[in-house]
Design an enzyme around this catalytic site. Structure first.
Site, mmCIF file in Angstrom:
data_model
loop_
_atom_site.group_PDB
_atom_site.id
_atom_site.type_symbol
_atom_site.label_atom_id
_atom_site.label_comp_id
_atom_site.label_asym_id
_atom_site.label_seq_id
_atom_site.Cartn_x
_atom_site.Cartn_y
_atom_site.Cartn_z
ATOM 1 N N ASP A 51 0.832 -1.198 0.000
ATOM 2 C CA ASP A 51 0.000 0.000 0.000
ATOM 3 C C ASP A 51 0.870 1.253 0.000
ATOM 4 O O ASP A 51 1.661 1.469 0.914
ATOM 5 C CB ASP A 51 -0.906 0.000 1.237
ATOM 6 C CG ASP A 51 -1.845 1.193 1.243
ATOM 7 O OD1 ASP A 51 -2.894 1.115 0.577
ATOM 8 O OD2 ASP A 51 -1.523 2.195 1.902
ATOM 9 N N TYR A 56 3.107 10.093 -0.089
ATOM 10 C CA TYR A 56 4.166 9.490 0.716
ATOM 11 C C TYR A 56 5.524 9.867 0.119
ATOM 12 O O TYR A 56 5.979 9.272 -0.865
ATOM 13 C CB TYR A 56 4.034 7.970 0.765
ATOM 14 C CG TYR A 56 2.803 7.441 1.465
ATOM 15 C CD1 TYR A 56 1.975 8.267 2.222
ATOM 16 C CD2 TYR A 56 2.456 6.096 1.373
ATOM 17 C CE1 TYR A 56 0.849 7.769 2.862
ATOM 18 C CE2 TYR A 56 1.341 5.591 2.023
ATOM 19 C CZ TYR A 56 0.542 6.429 2.754
ATOM 20 O OH TYR A 56 -0.582 5.937 3.386
ATOM 21 N N LYS A 82 -3.432 5.717 -3.892
ATOM 22 C CA LYS A 82 -4.473 6.629 -3.434
ATOM 23 C C LYS A 82 -4.610 7.820 -4.364
ATOM 24 O O LYS A 82 -3.710 8.118 -5.149
ATOM 25 C CB LYS A 82 -4.152 7.105 -2.009
ATOM 26 C CG LYS A 82 -3.995 5.945 -1.019
ATOM 27 C CD LYS A 82 -3.600 6.416 0.356
ATOM 28 C CE LYS A 82 -3.442 5.243 1.311
ATOM 29 N NZ LYS A 82 -2.247 4.435 1.015
ATOM 30 N N GLY A 222 -2.360 1.233 11.155
ATOM 31 C CA GLY A 222 -2.102 1.974 12.384
ATOM 32 C C GLY A 222 -2.257 1.147 13.631
ATOM 33 O O GLY A 222 -2.640 1.672 14.685
ATOM 34 N N PHE A 224 -0.198 -0.097 15.676
ATOM 35 C CA PHE A 224 0.680 0.242 16.799
ATOM 36 C C PHE A 224 0.375 1.633 17.342
ATOM 37 O O PHE A 224 1.105 2.163 18.170
ATOM 38 C CB PHE A 224 2.149 0.148 16.379
ATOM 39 C CG PHE A 224 2.541 -1.203 15.858
ATOM 40 C CD1 PHE A 224 2.217 -2.345 16.561
ATOM 41 C CD2 PHE A 224 3.218 -1.328 14.655
ATOM 42 C CE1 PHE A 224 2.573 -3.601 16.086
ATOM 43 C CE2 PHE A 224 3.576 -2.573 14.168
ATOM 44 C CZ PHE A 224 3.248 -3.718 14.881
ATOM 45 N N LEU A 229 2.299 2.045 21.454
ATOM 46 C CA LEU A 229 2.389 0.737 22.103
ATOM 47 C C LEU A 229 3.833 0.255 22.221
ATOM 48 O O LEU A 229 4.161 -0.540 23.087
ATOM 49 C CB LEU A 229 1.556 -0.292 21.334
ATOM 50 C CG LEU A 229 0.037 -0.149 21.458
ATOM 51 C CD1 LEU A 229 -0.672 -1.111 20.524
ATOM 52 C CD2 LEU A 229 -0.403 -0.377 22.892
ATOM 53 N N ALA A 230 4.669 0.767 21.326
ATOM 54 C CA ALA A 230 6.050 0.314 21.332
ATOM 55 C C ALA A 230 6.925 1.129 22.264
ATOM 56 O O ALA A 230 7.912 0.632 22.797
ATOM 57 C CB ALA A 230 6.620 0.367 19.914
ATOM 58 N N ALA A 236 7.294 11.387 23.282
ATOM 59 C CA ALA A 236 5.969 10.992 22.808
ATOM 60 C C ALA A 236 6.061 10.384 21.418
ATOM 61 O O ALA A 236 6.774 10.882 20.556
ATOM 62 C CB ALA A 236 5.045 12.206 22.768
ATOM 63 N N PRO A 237 5.338 9.291 21.159
ATOM 64 C CA PRO A 237 5.307 8.711 19.818
ATOM 65 C C PRO A 237 4.622 9.655 18.833
ATOM 66 O O PRO A 237 3.988 10.633 19.213
ATOM 67 C CB PRO A 237 4.488 7.425 20.011
ATOM 68 C CG PRO A 237 4.514 7.166 21.474
ATOM 69 C CD PRO A 237 4.581 8.519 22.117
#
Length: 315
Positions: A51, A56, A82, A222, A224, A229-230, A236-237
């Site tokens: 994808d 991107y 997309k 998404g 994670f 979660l990691a 901050a992530p």
């Protein structure tokens, strides 16, 4: 790797898909060699769902996807991209998350019929691949009226000509996708990012039951939750200025449950969306061969039914 039917699309995909935002330089630069090696390793592991999107890396992800995939038998993989943003000189709708965008290029938000066709044709040219299997309307909430009329009409025509295989939505908001499905007819699948995860099940309120009813397949992304979660200690992530205390508390509960059942938290994160009948596959990002190897192992990790039962009682 297990393959599954993707709803009514007629496509068969690997249960794990590789999202290609990271190899387009999301948050950190990735070399072309490493990007191609990541896709090659995913292929070795059995991944057959890829994808990407024009935005991107402002075309970089699509170019690298083409480098890695166009020499392979076209019927052996499912390729998604997309529409909704044109990549052009001086494009004004810049995003600061891309570490190495091509000089002078930028995205311009445009869901018009003509721009949608142009975007599709530009994607084919960048990738050097003859067709796109699944074409998502990207972030339709940014101009819902035009996206749900003109862009949708363009994709319907492309699908009717056999130029694309399936029409999809690429969304971060479950309620937007649900509205789109209620107000139109013909969407084949939905790429849902961050809204059916261990930390956020808002997709389950309306969208997932609606998709199950309409036989619209959901690709869960998404999983994670932007990395929360990691890593919740050293900064901050992505997606969080500061991790809320309530989120930290929920993660602690999840970690304790995982400890009790000897289940890696990230294995639970990858597999959780697949517990819903509307979700045949998950799409994950990776920026190195090592990362996609680890994620594939998490997908294969045996998780006991008792864990899922305990999880449901805590959601």
């Amino acid at each position: 790797m297990r393959t599954v039917e993707l709803g009514r699309t007629g496509l068969r995909v690997s249960q794990l898909g590789l999202g290609l935002a990271s190899i387009g330089g999301m948050f950190a630069a990735v070399s072309q060699q490493q990007a191609v090696a990541t896709i090659d390793r995913a292929w070795e592991l059995g991944v057959r769902l890829f994808d990407t999107a024009p935005v991107y890396g402002y075309g970089l992800s699509e170019q690298r996807a083409g480098l890695a995939l166009r020499g392979r038998a076209r019927g052996e993989f499912v390729l998604c991209s997309k529409v909704g943003r044109l990549i052009e000189p001086g494009g004004p709708d810049l995003q600061p998350i891309w570490a190495e965008p091509p000089a002078g290029l930028g995205p311009r938000l445009d869901y018009s019929y003509a721009a949608t066709i142009r975007s599709f044709e530009a994607s084919l040219e960048r990738m050097g691949i003859d067709r796109i299997d699944i074409l998502h309307i990207h972030d339709p909430d940014l101009d819902y009226l035009t996206a749900s009329t003109e862009a949708f009409r363009a994709l319907t025509e492309l699908r009717g000509r056999g130029t694309i295989g399936a029409i999809s939505l690429g969304v971060n908001h479950a309620d937007v996708a649900a509205r789109f499905l209620r107000e139109t007819s013909g969407v084949d699948c939905v790429l849902l990012a961050g809204r059916y995860t261990l930390l956020d099940q808002t997709g389950e309120h309306e969208l997932l039951p609606l998709c199950e009813k309409l036989d619209v397949a959901v690709l869960a992304a998404g999983v994670f939750q932007g990395g929360v979660l990691a890593d919740t200690v050293n900064g901050a992530p992505h997606g969080y200025e500061r991790v809320p205390k309530e989120v930290l508390r929920r993660i602690d509960v999840l970690r304790e449950l995982c400890r009790q059942h000897d289940v890696p938290l990230l294995a639970a994160a990858v597999q959780f969306p697949l517990t819903h009948p509307a979700v045949p596959a998950v799409v994950v990002g990776a920026r190195s061969p090592r990362e996609i190897t680890e994620i594939a192992a998490w997908l294969d990790h045996d998780i006991p039914d008792a864990f899922w039962g305990g999880l449901r009682s805590r959601l």
